[in-house]
Scaffold this active site. Structure first.
Site, PDB file in Angstrom:
ATOM      1  N   GLU A 167       0.812  -1.216   0.000  1.00 43.63           N
ATOM      2  CA  GLU A 167       0.000   0.000   0.000  1.00 43.63           C
ATOM      3  C   GLU A 167       0.850   1.273   0.000  1.00 43.63           C
ATOM      4  OE1 GLU A 167      -2.956  -0.366  -0.593  1.00 43.63           O
ATOM      5  OE2 GLU A 167      -3.859  -2.050   0.478  1.00 43.63           O
ATOM      6  N   HIS A 221      -3.248   3.441   7.534  1.00 43.43           N
ATOM      7  CA  HIS A 221      -4.239   2.724   6.720  1.00 43.43           C
ATOM      8  C   HIS A 221      -4.659   1.470   7.472  1.00 43.43           C
ATOM      9  CE1 HIS A 221      -6.384   0.606   3.698  1.00 43.43           C
ATOM     10  NE2 HIS A 221      -5.410  -0.244   3.412  1.00 43.43           N
ATOM     11  N   HIS A 224      -7.995  -1.692   8.196  1.00 39.57           N
ATOM     12  CA  HIS A 224      -9.158  -2.423   7.715  1.00 39.57           C
ATOM     13  C   HIS A 224     -10.174  -2.540   8.861  1.00 39.57           C
ATOM     14  CE1 HIS A 224      -6.328  -4.618   4.647  1.00 39.57           C
ATOM     15  NE2 HIS A 224      -6.499  -3.335   4.366  1.00 39.57           N
ATOM     16  N   TYR A 272     -17.251  15.877  16.707  1.00 38.87           N
ATOM     17  CA  TYR A 272     -15.891  15.359  16.777  1.00 38.87           C
ATOM     18  C   TYR A 272     -15.426  14.768  15.455  1.00 38.87           C
ATOM     19  CZ  TYR A 272     -16.119  16.355  21.671  1.00 38.87           C
ATOM     20  OH  TYR A 272     -16.240  17.029  22.853  1.00 38.87           O
ATOM     21  N   HIS A 311     -12.775  -1.442   0.933  1.00 37.42           N
ATOM     22  CA  HIS A 311     -11.416  -1.753   1.386  1.00 37.42           C
ATOM     23  C   HIS A 311     -11.164  -1.254   2.804  1.00 37.42           C
ATOM     24  CE1 HIS A 311      -6.848  -1.678   0.162  1.00 37.42           C
ATOM     25  NE2 HIS A 311      -7.002  -2.022   1.425  1.00 37.42           N
TER      26      HIS A 311
END
Length: 213
Positions: A71, A90, A92, A117, A157
């Site tokens: 990635e 990043h 999941h 927030y 994703h």
């Protein structure tokens, strides 16, 4: 001054402890001068070795260390987009990934202004169209989006966040997961959202990227 390698390892352990990084999913990076330090491919965020990070140039060229996460184009895109970005996360995480599978709220943000927030800590979060993990074209699409943002959802994703520090990027990841959980819990109901004016006031006060729908 803290060591960026240690900051990255501590952040990975925190995200894993919160359950936001199942298995060996997710990747983190920090920018140090003209270098990117990123977790290697297949790394478990709970057990990051600060001395075992991959080293890349800002163009994504592999300079040293083990093979980087596939990635890395996403990380490079955020650093090239904004010189103030010093960390990228990043994940999941379950709820944010679920929201990435739904139609976006608007062109600029997949997630509506449901809580103050979210606007303050995350800001508008565009949905980037699906591509296979590690796709360089998707990273370029993200880099070229013509409005400000520090977080995005990759369709089907998961989330990716940038920040001026690793702590800020992690806080954004946690907040995005929380607002995603709230959004899913509301289901088909029509919740009250912050008005454009309410969101604008917060965005200006906390220097958060936000625009009208």
């Amino acid at each position: 001054m803290t060591d960026p390698r240690t900051d990255l390892a501590v952040a990975g352990a925190r995200l894993a402890a919160l359950g936001l990084s199942p298995g060996s999913s997710g990747n983190l990076s920090v920018r140090v001068d003209d270098r990117i330090l990123i977790t290697p491919t297949g790394a478990d965020l709970a057990e990051i070795d600060p001395d075992g990070l991959s080293v890349l140039g800002l163009d994504g060229a592999h300079l040293d260390g083990p093979r980087p996460s596939k990635e890395f184009p996403l990380h490079s895109a955020f650093y090239r987009r904004d010189a103030g970005t010093r960390a990228v996360v990043h994940l999941h995480s379950r709820n944010a990934t679920a929201v990435s599978c739904l139609p976006p709220w608007s062109r600029r943000s997949a997630v509506p202004p449901l809580t103050p927030y979210f606007v303050m800590r995350v800001g508008q979060t565009p949905l980037v169209p699906y591509a296979p993990p590690g796709d360089a074209g998707q990273a370029e699409d993200l880099a070229r989006l013509p409005f400000p943002f520090r977080a995005a959802l990759l369709q089907n994703h998961g989330p990716v966040m940038a920040g001026p520090t690793m702590a800020r990027a992690v806080d954004a990841a946690v907040e995005l997961e929380e607002v995603s959980a709230l959004l899913l819990a509301l289901g088909e109901r029509s919740p009250r959202l912050l008005t454009d004016e309410e969101a604008r006031v917060l965005a200006e006060k906390y220097d958060a990227p936000w625009g009208e729908r």
